[in-house]
Design a protein around this motif. Structure first.
Motif, short mmCIF file in Angstrom:
data_model
loop_
_atom_site.label_atom_id
_atom_site.label_comp_id
_atom_site.label_asym_id
_atom_site.label_seq_id
_atom_site.Cartn_x
_atom_site.Cartn_y
_atom_site.Cartn_z
N ASP A 129 0.82 -0.92 -0.28
CA ASP A 129 -0.50 0.49 0.06
C ASP A 129 0.72 0.71 -0.60
O ASP A 129 0.69 2.23 -0.61
CB ASP A 129 -0.87 0.38 0.98
CG ASP A 129 -2.10 -1.00 0.89
OD1 ASP A 129 -2.57 -1.41 0.07
OD2 ASP A 129 -2.69 -1.84 2.19
N LEU A 130 1.64 0.73 0.60
CA LEU A 130 1.91 1.94 0.72
C LEU A 130 3.57 2.86 -0.34
O LEU A 130 3.51 3.44 -1.17
CB LEU A 130 3.82 2.33 1.92
CG LEU A 130 4.96 3.56 2.42
CD1 LEU A 130 3.72 4.60 2.55
CD2 LEU A 130 5.51 2.71 3.44
N TYR A 131 4.34 1.40 -1.02
CA TYR A 131 4.37 1.84 -1.96
C TYR A 131 3.90 2.07 -3.79
O TYR A 131 3.69 2.47 -4.56
CB TYR A 131 5.40 -0.15 -3.20
CG TYR A 131 5.86 -0.12 -4.12
CD1 TYR A 131 7.32 0.44 -4.31
CD2 TYR A 131 5.32 -0.41 -4.98
CE1 TYR A 131 7.44 0.24 -5.71
CE2 TYR A 131 5.23 -0.32 -6.07
CZ TYR A 131 7.32 0.01 -6.93
OH TYR A 131 7.19 -0.80 -8.01
N ASP A 132 2.35 1.29 -3.61
CA ASP A 132 0.89 2.46 -4.62
C ASP A 132 1.05 3.83 -4.49
O ASP A 132 0.37 3.83 -5.30
CB ASP A 132 -0.22 1.24 -4.30
CG ASP A 132 0.03 -0.17 -5.05
OD1 ASP A 132 1.18 -0.47 -5.68
OD2 ASP A 132 -0.49 -0.96 -4.63
N ASP A 133 1.40 4.11 -3.54
CA ASP A 133 1.15 5.93 -2.65
C ASP A 133 2.03 6.62 -3.42
O ASP A 133 1.58 7.45 -3.14
CB ASP A 133 0.69 5.94 -1.64
CG ASP A 133 -0.52 5.64 -1.01
OD1 ASP A 133 -1.60 4.96 -1.51
OD2 ASP A 133 -0.57 5.20 0.74
N VAL A 134 2.89 5.92 -3.52
CA VAL A 134 4.31 6.65 -4.01
C VAL A 134 3.91 7.62 -5.32
O VAL A 134 3.00 6.96 -6.71
CB VAL A 134 5.43 5.63 -4.79
CG1 VAL A 134 7.02 6.43 -5.73
CG2 VAL A 134 6.30 4.90 -3.26
N ILE A 135 4.80 8.55 -4.92
CA ILE A 135 4.43 10.03 -6.95
C ILE A 135 5.41 10.23 -6.83
O ILE A 135 5.82 10.30 -6.67
CB ILE A 135 3.42 11.15 -5.90
CG1 ILE A 135 2.00 10.67 -4.87
CG2 ILE A 135 3.38 12.24 -7.00
CD1 ILE A 135 1.28 12.33 -4.51
N LEU A 136 5.79 9.99 -8.20
CA LEU A 136 6.63 9.74 -9.30
C LEU A 136 6.59 11.47 -8.96
O LEU A 136 5.26 12.79 -9.65
CB LEU A 136 6.37 9.70 -10.23
CG LEU A 136 5.89 8.03 -10.70
CD1 LEU A 136 6.17 8.08 -11.99
CD2 LEU A 136 7.96 7.73 -9.89
#
Length: 160
Positions: free
Chosen positions: A22-29
């Protein structure tokens, strides 16, 4: 080749940061906030607190693909240095084109910040904390053909 920012793989994220999809999926480029912005803002995927006198090494979760003769400069956001006395430990980070997908860490970019102020500095999830500027550079022509084999600091060895 098209230059672009990418997330590191989830495998690298789990190794370097946390095994949390979930934390990984929240990463904003990284993004430019306006059409005239030179820098791409690096955005925090989680809360970071830097106490006075403390240095915090932030794994960005990013890597960058660059063309030949391009470099990514990493600098602290102007307002953080000016208002809060937050410094990038190496003053300017240099990300070479051949750092991308290196054998050691996929080209994972780290940001080391130091709080030289007198109170805690808090970066909330979603806050921009550094910026990357892509630049062209020139060379002298007396080049070597060594290839990078590792991550941070790997070009300061006898065998590159």
């Amino acid at each position: 080749m098209e230059r672009k920012f990418e997330k590191i793989s989830f495998k690298e994220f789990a190794k370097d940061i946390k095994d949390d999809k979930d934390l990984y999926d929240d990463v904003i480029l990284p993004i430019r906030k306006t059409s005239q912005s030179a820098g791409y803002d690096f955005v925090a995927y989680d809360k970071v607190i830097i106490h006075p006198g403390e240095i915090v090494k932030i794994p960005s979760s990013y890597k960058v693909k660059l063309n030949a003769n391009e470099v990514l400069f990493i600098v602290v956001r102007s307002s953080m240095g000016f208002k809060y006395n937050i410094r990038l430990c190496n003053q300017v980070g240099i990300i070479d084109a051949d750092y991308y997908n290196n054998d050691t860490n996929e080209g994972h970019i780290y940001i080391a910040l130091q709080n030289e102020g007198n109170k805690d500095f808090v970066i909330e999830k979603g806050d921009a904390y550094a910026q990357g500027i892509i630049l062209n550079y020139l060379t002298c022509g007396d080049e070597n053909n060594n290839k990078r084999s590792g991550g941070i600091g790997s070009t300061n060895t006898e065998e590159i």
